[in-house]
Design a protein around this motif. Structure first.
Motif, PDB file in Angstrom:
ATOM      1  N   HIS A 128       0.841  -1.203   0.000  1.00 23.56           N
ATOM      2  CA  HIS A 128       0.000   0.000   0.000  1.00 23.56           C
ATOM      3  C   HIS A 128       0.878   1.255   0.000  1.00 23.56           C
ATOM      4  CE1 HIS A 128      -3.451  -2.580   0.859  1.00 23.56           C
ATOM      5  NE2 HIS A 128      -2.723  -3.143   1.805  1.00 23.56           N
ATOM      6  N   PRO A 129       1.735   1.403  -1.006  1.00 23.26           N
ATOM      7  CA  PRO A 129       2.706   2.518  -0.991  1.00 23.26           C
ATOM      8  C   PRO A 129       2.058   3.901  -1.003  1.00 23.26           C
ATOM      9  CG  PRO A 129       2.656   1.441  -3.136  1.00 23.26           C
ATOM     10  CD  PRO A 129       1.849   0.587  -2.224  1.00 23.26           C
ATOM     11  N   LEU A 130       0.916   4.042  -1.664  1.00 29.41           N
ATOM     12  CA  LEU A 130       0.270   5.353  -1.758  1.00 29.41           C
ATOM     13  C   LEU A 130      -0.349   5.788  -0.434  1.00 29.41           C
ATOM     14  CD1 LEU A 130      -1.448   5.051  -5.268  1.00 29.41           C
ATOM     15  CD2 LEU A 130       0.743   6.109  -4.696  1.00 29.41           C
ATOM     16  N   HIS A 131      -0.678   4.818   0.412  1.00 31.14           N
ATOM     17  CA  HIS A 131      -1.299   5.129   1.699  1.00 31.14           C
ATOM     18  C   HIS A 131      -0.320   4.944   2.873  1.00 31.14           C
ATOM     19  CE1 HIS A 131      -4.659   3.893  -0.988  1.00 31.14           C
ATOM     20  NE2 HIS A 131      -5.251   4.953  -0.441  1.00 31.14           N
ATOM     21  N   TYR A 132       0.949   4.732   2.550  1.00 33.24           N
ATOM     22  CA  TYR A 132       1.936   4.401   3.591  1.00 33.24           C
ATOM     23  C   TYR A 132       2.037   5.490   4.658  1.00 33.24           C
ATOM     24  CZ  TYR A 132       6.404   3.278   5.791  1.00 33.24           C
ATOM     25  OH  TYR A 132       7.395   3.004   6.705  1.00 33.24           O
ATOM     26  N   THR A 133       2.200   6.728   4.238  1.00 30.05           N
ATOM     27  CA  THR A 133       2.380   7.816   5.217  1.00 30.05           C
ATOM     28  C   THR A 133       1.104   8.076   6.020  1.00 30.05           C
ATOM     29  OG1 THR A 133       1.851   9.422   3.469  1.00 30.05           O
ATOM     30  CG2 THR A 133       4.190   8.978   3.902  1.00 30.05           C
ATOM     31  N   VAL A 134      -0.049   7.748   5.417  1.00 26.40           N
ATOM     32  CA  VAL A 134      -1.313   7.936   6.136  1.00 26.40           C
ATOM     33  C   VAL A 134      -1.491   6.850   7.189  1.00 26.40           C
ATOM     34  CG1 VAL A 134      -3.826   8.028   5.907  1.00 26.40           C
ATOM     35  CG2 VAL A 134      -2.372   9.054   4.140  1.00 26.40           C
ATOM     36  N   ILE A 135      -1.181   5.599   6.804  1.00 24.92           N
ATOM     37  CA  ILE A 135      -1.361   4.472   7.730  1.00 24.92           C
ATOM     38  C   ILE A 135      -0.300   4.492   8.824  1.00 24.92           C
ATOM     39  CG2 ILE A 135      -1.371   1.951   7.944  1.00 24.92           C
ATOM     40  CD1 ILE A 135      -2.410   1.837   5.046  1.00 24.92           C
ATOM     41  N   MET A 136       0.958   4.600   8.424  1.00 26.90           N
ATOM     42  CA  MET A 136       2.068   4.533   9.391  1.00 26.90           C
ATOM     43  C   MET A 136       2.429   5.936   9.884  1.00 26.90           C
ATOM     44  SD  MET A 136       2.531   1.316   9.629  1.00 26.90           S
ATOM     45  CE  MET A 136       3.977   1.317  10.677  1.00 26.90           C
ATOM     46  N   HIS A 137       1.480   6.614  10.479  1.00 27.36           N
ATOM     47  CA  HIS A 137       1.736   7.954  10.999  1.00 27.36           C
ATOM     48  C   HIS A 137       2.493   7.862  12.329  1.00 27.36           C
ATOM     49  CE1 HIS A 137      -1.666   7.371  13.774  1.00 27.36           C
ATOM     50  NE2 HIS A 137      -2.304   6.868  12.732  1.00 27.36           N
ATOM     51  N   PRO A 138       3.161   8.926  12.737  1.00 28.94           N
ATOM     52  CA  PRO A 138       4.008   8.872  13.941  1.00 28.94           C
ATOM     53  C   PRO A 138       3.287   8.409  15.200  1.00 28.94           C
ATOM     54  CG  PRO A 138       4.442  10.881  12.704  1.00 28.94           C
ATOM     55  CD  PRO A 138       3.273  10.223  12.045  1.00 28.94           C
ATOM     56  N   GLN A 139       2.023   8.804  15.353  1.00 32.39           N
ATOM     57  CA  GLN A 139       1.277   8.389  16.545  1.00 32.39           C
ATOM     58  C   GLN A 139       1.109   6.876  16.598  1.00 32.39           C
ATOM     59  OE1 GLN A 139       0.337  10.797  14.470  1.00 32.39           O
ATOM     60  NE2 GLN A 139       0.334  12.681  15.718  1.00 32.39           N
TER      61      GLN A 139
END
Length: 309
Positions: A128-139
């Motif tokens: 899911h590369p396009l949603h990576y930053t959304v899913i794996m957020h710092p929190q």
């Protein structure tokens, strides 16, 4: 067992890897070298990740935590072993033994959970590369690490409290180089059935669960890589998880090999020798595995050294 045969335990004796006097200098030099390499290598990983803003990503955040845990994991056993060899004393206090066992279980479980979380991170990044930053957020990353610590603390506390309820006889020799949980339970004179039940239940639940999670993540990763049309894309996707896969294989295969073979061989000395693989060798190799083929880590280290010169 009659009550008078039970003793109030004040100390245990760690028999170590060998009782041969001629081998002690060799063992001291070998384990001191491996310990220093482990600490230095993992500290360099932490330095590289913390000093380079380009590495402030979920993958390297988890790697930084893994490096810290590996330092602590090795530090629970090797320094005491080195002190025992240097002072020619095999004694460890009862409190020291319980503490060592507690922290060993804690950091082993943290290794276990962090490797699982890292597998999930690679699954999201590749599938899911396009949603990576959304899913794996710092929190979420912070919550994963916090949850790993909470579970590790609870499990190690449970096992330590279960050992504290046991009574021991006069034979307090542990055929190992550290206070290993199973060896301590076997030394008990009182009924240890509940302890053994808890040990195997926790092992199945908290080792089987993460292993299943890792296998599931990699099955999905393999499916996603096979579906890619570009050979270059397949190679790039596989290279991002190759280091983690190698570390996972080292950790679980050596650990499972020790605990599955020891009941079959009934040889505590062989089990202690084999334990070196996952308690000392694996944490030592992890920095090399993650950095040798990782241009980001090597680049960050070079920039850090240039700044200090």
């Amino acid at each position: 067992m009659e009550a008078e045969n039970l003793t109030r335990v004040s100390e245990f004796v760690l028999l170590g890897l060998s009782e041969e006097p001629d081998l002690q200098p060799l063992l001291f030099g070998l384990f001191l070298s491996m310990y220093l390499i482990t600490v230095l290598g993992n500290l360099l990983i932490i330095l590289a990740v913390s000093s380079d803003s380009h590495l402030h990503t979920p993958m390297y955040f988890f790697l930084c935590n893994l490096s810290f845990v590996d330092i602590c994991f090795t530090s629970t056993t090797v320094p005491k072993m080195l002190v025992n060899i240097q002072t020619q004393s095999k004694v460890i206090t009862y409190g020291g033994c319980i503490s060592q066992m507690y922290f060993f279980i804690l950091f082993a479980e943290l290794d276990n959970f962090l490797l699982t979380v890292m597998a999930y991170d690679r699954f999201v990044a590749i599938c899911h590369p396009l949603h990576y930053t959304v899913i794996m957020h710092p929190q979420l990353c912070g919550q994963f690490v916090l949850l790993s610590w909470i579970i590790g603390v609870l499990i190690s506390l449970l096992n330590s409290l279960m050992v504290l309820r046991l009574s021991f006889c006069a034979d307090l020799q542990i055929p190992h180089f550290f206070c290993e949980l199973i060896q301590m339970v076997q030394l008990a004179c009182s009924d240890n059935f509940v302890n053994n039940l808890v040990i195997y239940f926790v092992a199945v639940l908290l080792s089987g669960g993460p292993v299943a999670g890792i296998l599931y993540s990699y099955s999905k990763i393999v499916s996603c890589i096979r579906a890619m049309s570009s050979a270059q894309g397949k190679y790039k996707a596989f290279s991002t998880c190759a280091s983690h896969l190698l570390v996972v294989s080292l950790f679980y295969l050596t650990g499972l090999g020790v605990y599955l073979s020891s009941p079959a061989t009934h040889n505590a000395h062989s089990s202690a020798t084999a334990s070196v693989l996952y308690t000392v060798v694996t944490p030592m190799l992890n920095p090399f595995i993650y950095s040798l083929r990782n241009n980001d880590i090597k680049g960050a280290l070079k920039r850090s050294f240039r700044m200090t010169v």
